[in-house]
Enzyme design. Structure first.
Site, mmCIF file in Angstrom:
data_model
loop_
_atom_site.group_PDB
_atom_site.id
_atom_site.type_symbol
_atom_site.label_atom_id
_atom_site.label_comp_id
_atom_site.label_asym_id
_atom_site.label_seq_id
_atom_site.Cartn_x
_atom_site.Cartn_y
_atom_site.Cartn_z
ATOM 1 N N GLN A 192 0.919 -1.397 -0.055
ATOM 2 C CA GLN A 192 -0.047 -0.123 -0.058
ATOM 3 C C GLN A 192 1.274 0.805 0.283
ATOM 4 O O GLN A 192 1.454 2.081 0.857
ATOM 5 C CB GLN A 192 -0.827 -0.015 1.469
ATOM 6 C CG GLN A 192 -2.039 -1.271 1.236
ATOM 7 C CD GLN A 192 -2.626 -1.420 0.082
ATOM 8 O OE1 GLN A 192 -3.584 -0.910 0.252
ATOM 9 N NE2 GLN A 192 -2.790 -2.192 -0.440
ATOM 10 N N GLY A 216 -12.012 2.401 3.831
ATOM 11 C CA GLY A 216 -10.930 1.910 2.941
ATOM 12 C C GLY A 216 -10.036 2.445 2.324
ATOM 13 O O GLY A 216 -10.618 3.588 2.386
ATOM 14 N N HIS A 217 -9.230 1.882 1.589
ATOM 15 C CA HIS A 217 -7.554 2.153 0.835
ATOM 16 C C HIS A 217 -9.046 2.726 -0.524
ATOM 17 O O HIS A 217 -9.749 2.208 -1.215
ATOM 18 C CB HIS A 217 -6.981 1.380 0.536
ATOM 19 C CG HIS A 217 -7.199 0.180 0.161
ATOM 20 N ND1 HIS A 217 -6.264 -0.769 -0.391
ATOM 21 C CD2 HIS A 217 -8.287 -0.648 -0.408
ATOM 22 C CE1 HIS A 217 -6.688 -2.020 -1.511
ATOM 23 N NE2 HIS A 217 -7.887 -0.809 -1.250
ATOM 24 N N ASN A 218 -8.641 4.319 -0.561
ATOM 25 C CA ASN A 218 -8.319 4.076 -1.790
ATOM 26 C C ASN A 218 -9.274 5.133 -1.841
ATOM 27 O O ASN A 218 -10.079 5.954 -3.344
ATOM 28 C CB ASN A 218 -8.602 4.235 -3.050
ATOM 29 C CG ASN A 218 -6.726 2.948 -3.361
ATOM 30 O OD1 ASN A 218 -5.976 3.351 -2.825
ATOM 31 N ND2 ASN A 218 -7.532 1.622 -3.864
ATOM 32 N N SER A 249 -11.880 2.660 -2.225
ATOM 33 C CA SER A 249 -12.156 2.995 -3.665
ATOM 34 C C SER A 249 -13.897 3.239 -3.767
ATOM 35 O O SER A 249 -14.302 4.098 -5.117
ATOM 36 C CB SER A 249 -11.744 1.987 -4.699
ATOM 37 O OG SER A 249 -10.176 1.571 -4.464
#
Length: 348
Positions: A199, A240-242, A260
């Site tokens: 990441q 969450g990521h993004n 995302s």
């Protein structure tokens, strides 16, 4: 600490509005049911007008429309009583400013930049090449890892953690136990096991963002996870990521935003909401508590609700009436089907 005291005229001089009655002094804000003569309270919803008559509050904040029903009481008349109450509460509970200095047990790496106006608490850690703005408060046991950049007057409460490479804007507040910039949940299946995807992004928080206790905002897989100016996120929320979250959006506790997801500005997301990943939520969307968001919301200003499936609030409220009658309706339907079948047999 000696409690602050303000007269009604002093309050209106600072915040606007109109005071009526006696220019009494008040020392705190209290609910109508608990307020005493030295307190000021507020009426935000007209359906609670009876509580004003029963209250011992020294003064009450009301709208102009409601004020006509309270002759003889000490009042402050404001356009938005709830917002005015919040501003009065801030008068009695001012923002704590940093007391410059570094506690002897704190660890500050030599390459970090920490202005003299910053307050670094016991056992706190400031990593290499990290830059703090003026007046930051990094309280006991809080951690800011290497290569971070914090704007002026950022507050990290005890045991908050900011991972490496993250950027926090001015006046950001991170409550205890929150983690900013831990690895996102990125994995690739390798046939017989999972391979972790590095990441390599970070997290960027805009100005005036507040993050609640034990909330996690994961770093991006390749680009940053971002949160816009003025957004407020409650306790125990997972981002969450993004993800890309706009400005002045509020997200209540226990909500999980999958990776995302793009969320617009001025959205209101209730508690316990869950989303699938890779969707977009338009500006000014309101999502009721417990809703499962399974697809993008492209029209601005929608009000959505329902445990499952997601629908407009109006549709959900209309359909919810029938949920408790489904068993009865099913029995009636089977009876009608049997009657139709019998009638068909008789006609042969």
């Amino acid at each position: 600490m000696i409690p602050a005291t303000y007269t009604l005229s002093q309050i209106t001089a600072r915040l606007g509005g109109e005071w009526r009655g006696e220019d009494i002094s008040v020392t705190a804000v209290r609910p109508l049911a608990d307020a005493q003569a030295e307190h000021i309270s507020f009426l935000a919803n007209p359906k609670y007008k009876a509580e004003v008559h029963d209250s011992s509050a020294g003064a009450v904040i009301v709208s102009a429309k409601a004020a006509d029903g309270f002759e003889g009481r000490n009042l402050i008349v404001a356009d938005d009583p709830y917002l005015y109450f919040a501003k009065v509460a801030r008068l009695f509970s001012p923002v704590v400013k940093a007391r410059g200095g570094i506690h002897p047990t704190a660890v500050v790496e030599p390459s970090a930049t920490v202005p003299a106006s910053c307050e670094i608490g016991a056992n706190a850690y400031i990593g290499a090449n990290t830059v703090l703005g003026e007046g930051c408060r990094i309280l006991a046991n809080a951690v800011v890892q290497h290569d971070c950049k914090l704007g002026d007057e950022v507050v990290l409460h005890p045991n908050a953690v900011v991972y490496y490479g993250c950027t926090l804007g001015r006046r950001v507040e991170i409550h205890s136990g929150a983690v900013i910039g831990a690895d996102g949940f990125g994995l690739a299946f390798a046939g017989d096991s999972w391979f972790k995807i590095p990441q390599t992004g970070a997290v960027t928080l805009g100005d005036d963002v507040e993050i609640g206790s034990n909330t996690n905002i994961d770093r991006g897989a390749m680009s940053d996870t971002t949160v816009g100016n003025g957004t407020k996120i409650d306790n125990q929320v997972q981002i969450g990521h993004n993800c890309k979250i706009g400005s002045h959006t509020v997200i209540a506790a226990k909500t999980g935003i999958s990776g995302s997801v793009t969320i617009g500005s001025y959205c209101i997301i209730g508690g316990g909401v869950g989303t699938v990943g890779h969707i977009e939520i338009a500006d000014k969307t309101t999502i009721g508590g417990g809703t499962s968001v399974t697809h993008s919301i492209t029209e601005s200003g929608k009000h959505l609700a329902g445990i499952f499936p997601m629908s407009t609030h109006k549709e959900w409220a209309r359909n919810a009436v029938y949920i408790h009658r489904l068993s009865e309706m099913n029995k009636r339907l089977k009876t009608l089907e049997q009657q139709l079948s019998d009638a068909g047999q008789d006609s042969k």
